[in-house]
Design an enzyme around this catalytic site. Structure first.
Site, mmCIF file in Angstrom:
data_model
loop_
_atom_site.group_PDB
_atom_site.id
_atom_site.type_symbol
_atom_site.label_atom_id
_atom_site.label_comp_id
_atom_site.label_asym_id
_atom_site.label_seq_id
_atom_site.Cartn_x
_atom_site.Cartn_y
_atom_site.Cartn_z
ATOM 1 N NE ARG A 44 17.824 22.054 16.187
ATOM 2 C CZ ARG A 44 16.615 22.189 16.150
ATOM 3 N NH1 ARG A 44 16.018 21.522 16.924
ATOM 4 N NH2 ARG A 44 16.034 23.116 15.255
ATOM 5 C CE LYS A 205 -0.972 29.485 11.547
ATOM 6 N NZ LYS A 205 -0.980 30.105 12.761
ATOM 7 N N GLY A 361 12.974 23.651 9.856
ATOM 8 C CA GLY A 361 13.022 22.007 9.990
ATOM 9 C C GLY A 361 12.393 21.160 9.015
ATOM 10 N N GLY A 384 12.759 29.267 13.233
ATOM 11 C CA GLY A 384 11.949 30.564 14.029
ATOM 12 C C GLY A 384 13.087 31.637 14.340
HETATM 13 P P1 AMP Z 1 5.124 25.988 8.018
HETATM 14 O O1 AMP Z 1 5.360 25.386 9.605
HETATM 15 O O2 AMP Z 1 4.433 27.166 8.062
HETATM 16 O O3 AMP Z 1 6.592 26.014 7.559
HETATM 17 O O4 AMP Z 1 4.606 24.697 7.603
HETATM 18 C C1 AMP Z 1 4.973 23.311 7.150
HETATM 19 C C2 AMP Z 1 4.005 22.546 6.687
HETATM 20 O O5 AMP Z 1 3.300 22.909 5.520
HETATM 21 C C3 AMP Z 1 4.480 21.080 6.377
HETATM 22 O O6 AMP Z 1 3.981 20.239 7.433
HETATM 23 C C4 AMP Z 1 3.833 20.863 5.094
HETATM 24 O O7 AMP Z 1 3.100 19.607 5.071
HETATM 25 C C5 AMP Z 1 2.656 21.932 5.210
HETATM 26 N N1 AMP Z 1 2.059 22.225 3.644
HETATM 27 C C6 AMP Z 1 2.968 22.450 2.525
HETATM 28 N N2 AMP Z 1 2.373 22.722 1.520
HETATM 29 C C7 AMP Z 1 1.105 22.610 1.836
HETATM 30 C C8 AMP Z 1 -0.314 22.407 1.046
HETATM 31 N N3 AMP Z 1 -0.208 22.789 -0.320
HETATM 32 N N4 AMP Z 1 -1.206 22.048 1.662
HETATM 33 C C9 AMP Z 1 -1.229 21.761 3.055
HETATM 34 N N5 AMP Z 1 -0.397 22.121 3.663
HETATM 35 C C10 AMP Z 1 1.085 22.142 2.996
#
Ligand code: AMP
Length: 403
Positions: A44, A205, A361, A384
Site C-alpha cells: 500500500r 460471506k 485482501g 470493499g
Molecule cells: P470474505 O471476507 O467473505 O471474502 O471471506 C474470506 C474468508 O473466507 C477467508 O478468511 C477464508 O478462510 C474463508 N473461507 C474460504 N473458503 C472457506 C470455506 N470453505 N469454509 C470456511 N471459510 C472459508
C-alpha cells in the site's frame, strides 16, 4: 455505455491542480499490516508512490494523512503510524517527518514547517472519534493542514468519514494517481471488457457479495463461485453440504443468482468436488469428495481437483478475468491449493494477453504467497471499494470530490 459511476462523476485529477509550492494534504491508505513494530507488507505504501513522486517533483509541501487498524477513536500505541513513516522513508529514499498529532496547534505547526518537496506523515486519523463520525470540526482541523486536498486512499473512498468527505467540502480537491488507476481498471471491467469475461468470486460471506454477483451477471460470460459462500448456492441446488459454511437466510438469494444466470445466458459454475474435513484446522485428515455433495458431518474447506480443472479451463479461454475472494480456507496451507491454482492460471492467462484484475485482501494475500502479484494487470488496493464500485454504487469519497 454504462460506466463505473452512475451518473458519471466529474472528478478533478491531480494533474489539473496547481500544486507547485503548495501545501498539499494527501489522504493515503497506509492501513498496512505491522509485525513486531515493522511494516510486514508495504504494497500500500508503494501504491501511493506515483502521487508522492509527482508532488515531490512539483516541489509541493506534502502532508500525508491515513488511518491504521481500528483504534476506536483514541490513541493506541500498536496502531501508531510512526513505523510506517520509517518504512516510507526507505521506499522514497528521502526523509519523512512524523507528527504525533493529526489535528490541533502542534499538528498545524508541524504541517507548516514542511518545506518544498518534503513529506510529513501525521498520526492515525482514527485516534480521534471525529474521523469515523465525520465530525465537521474534526474535518476543519484536518483541512487546516493543507491548501489543496488529494484523495488517493482508494481503500477508504467507500466510507463517509471526515478525511474522505469532510475535507473536500472545505479545500479544493482532486483524485490522485492511485484512485485514477483503480477507477480506470474497474471501468474496463464494467465498460467494455474483452471477451470472454470470467469472474471468479469466493470468500466466506454470501451476503457481502450478492450485490456484486447480481451486477456481474449483467456483464460476464462466465461466473465461477467458490469458497465458503459456494455452499449456500449448492444447498439452493439441493446438494447436501454436510457441516459446511451456510447462510441459511440467503439460500433464496443464491437461487435467484442462479436463475438470473440462466436468463442472462451466463455460464455459472459451482464447485464440482471439494476437500472435505471433520474440522478446519491444520493437520486434519483430508478427503476428496466424489462429487458435489459433502458427506454428513464433514466440512468443505477448499475446492477439489476436478473443480480446479473445470475452473482453469474457463480461465484459460478468458480475455478479461476478475477475481475476488479465496476458493478455500487458504490461511491453512492444506486448503490453499484451489486459490493458488486460480492465481497461477490468471498469471498464465495474463501472459497470453488477458486483462487480469484482482481485488480483496485475501486474494491479494494468495498472490503474494505465490509471488504472482506483479503478474497481474491490476491488483486493487481496496476490496470493499472495488466491490461497491462494481455494484454501481456511488462512493461517498468520490461524490464529495466531484464538481
Ligand atoms: P470474505 O471476507 O467473505 O471474502 O471471506 C474470506 C474468508 O473466507 C477467508 O478468511 C477464508 O478462510 C474463508 N473461507 C474460504 N473458503 C472457506 C470455506 N470453505 N469454509 C470456511 N471459510 C472459508
Amino acid at each position: 455505455m454504462e460506466k463505473t459511476q452512475k451518473p458519471a462523476l466529474k472528478l478533478k485529477r491531480l494533474q489539473e491542480m496547481p500544486v507547485l509550492g503548495k501545501r498539499v494534504l494527501v489522504r493515503v491508505d497506509f492501513n498496512v499490516p505491522l509485525h513486531e513494530g515493522e511494516v510486514s507488507d508495504d504494497s500500500r505504501l508503494r501504491a501511493a508512490l506515483p502521487t508522492l513522486r509527482y508532488l515531490m517533483e512539483a516541489k509541493a509541501k506534502i502532508v500525508l494523512i491515513s488511518h491504521l487498524g481500528r483504534p476506536k477513536g483514541k490513541p493506541e500505541e500498536k496502531y501508531s503510524l510512526k513505523p510506517v513513516a520509517r518504512a516510507l522513508e526507505k521506499i522514497i529514499g528521502a526523509p519523512v517527518s512524523f507528527s504525533p498529532e493529526c489535528v490541533g496547534t502542534q499538528a498545524e505547526k508541524a504541517a507548516l514547517s514542511v518545506k518544498a518537496g518534503e513529506v510529513i506523515l501525521m498520526e492515525n486519523l482514527r485516534f480521534h472519534a471525529g474521523e469515523e463520525k465525520n465530525d465537521p470540526d474534526f474535518a476543519k482541523g484536518l483541512a487546516n493542514l493543507g491548501e489543496i486536498f488529494v484523495e488517493d486512499a482508494f481503500g477508504a473512498i467507500h466510507r463517509a468519514h471526515a478525511s474522505t468527505v469532510g475535507i473536500p467540502k472545505i479545500l479544493p480537491s482532486c483524485v490522485g494517481f492511485l484512485v485514477q488507476k483503480e477507477l480506470e481498471f474497474l471501468d474496463r471491467v464494467i465498460g467494455n471488457p474483452a471477451r470472454p469475461f470470467v469472474a471468479i468470486i469466493g470468500g466466506a460471506k454470501v451476503s457481502d457479495k450478492l450485490g456484486v454477483l447480481n451486477k456481474l451477471l449483467d456483464r460476464v460470460d462466465t461466473l465461477l463461485i467458490g469458497g465458503g459462500m459456494a455452499y449456500t448456492f449448492l444447498l439452493a441446488q439441493e446438494v447436501s453440504i454436510g457441516k459446511s459454511l451456510l447462510e441459511k437466510d440467503r439460500v433464496p438469494d443464491a437461487q435467484a443468482v442462479i436463475d438470473k444466470s440462466y436468463v442472462k445466458k451466463v455460464t455459472c459454475l459451482l464447485p464440482a468436488d471439494h476437500l472435505a474435513v471433520s474440522e478446519i484446522k491444520p493437520g486434519v485428515k483430508v478427503s476428496v469428495t466424489q462429487g458435489m455433495a459433502i458427506p454428513n458431518g464433514l466440512i468443505g474447506a477448499d475446492i477439489g481437483p476436478h473443480t480446479i480443472e473445470i475452473f482453469l479451463e474457463e480461465i484459460e479461454k478468458a480475455k478479461t478475468i476478475f477475481w475476488n475472494g479465496p476458493m478455500g480456507v487458504f490461511e491453512i496451507p492444506e486448503f490453499a491449493a484451489g486459490s493458488r491454482a486460480i492465481a497461477e492460471a490468471m498469471a498464465k492467462a495474463g501472459k497470453n494477453g488477458a486483462v487480469t484484475i484482482v481485488g480483496g485482501g485475501d486474494s491479494l494475500a494468495v498472490l503474494s504467497q505465490t509471488g504472482l502479484s506483479e503478474e497481474m494487470s491490476h491488483c486493487s488496493t481496496g476490496g470493499g471499494a472495488s466491490l461497491e464500485l462494481l455494484e454501481g454504487k456511488i462512493l461517498p469519497g468520490l461524490s464529495a470530490i466531484s464538481s
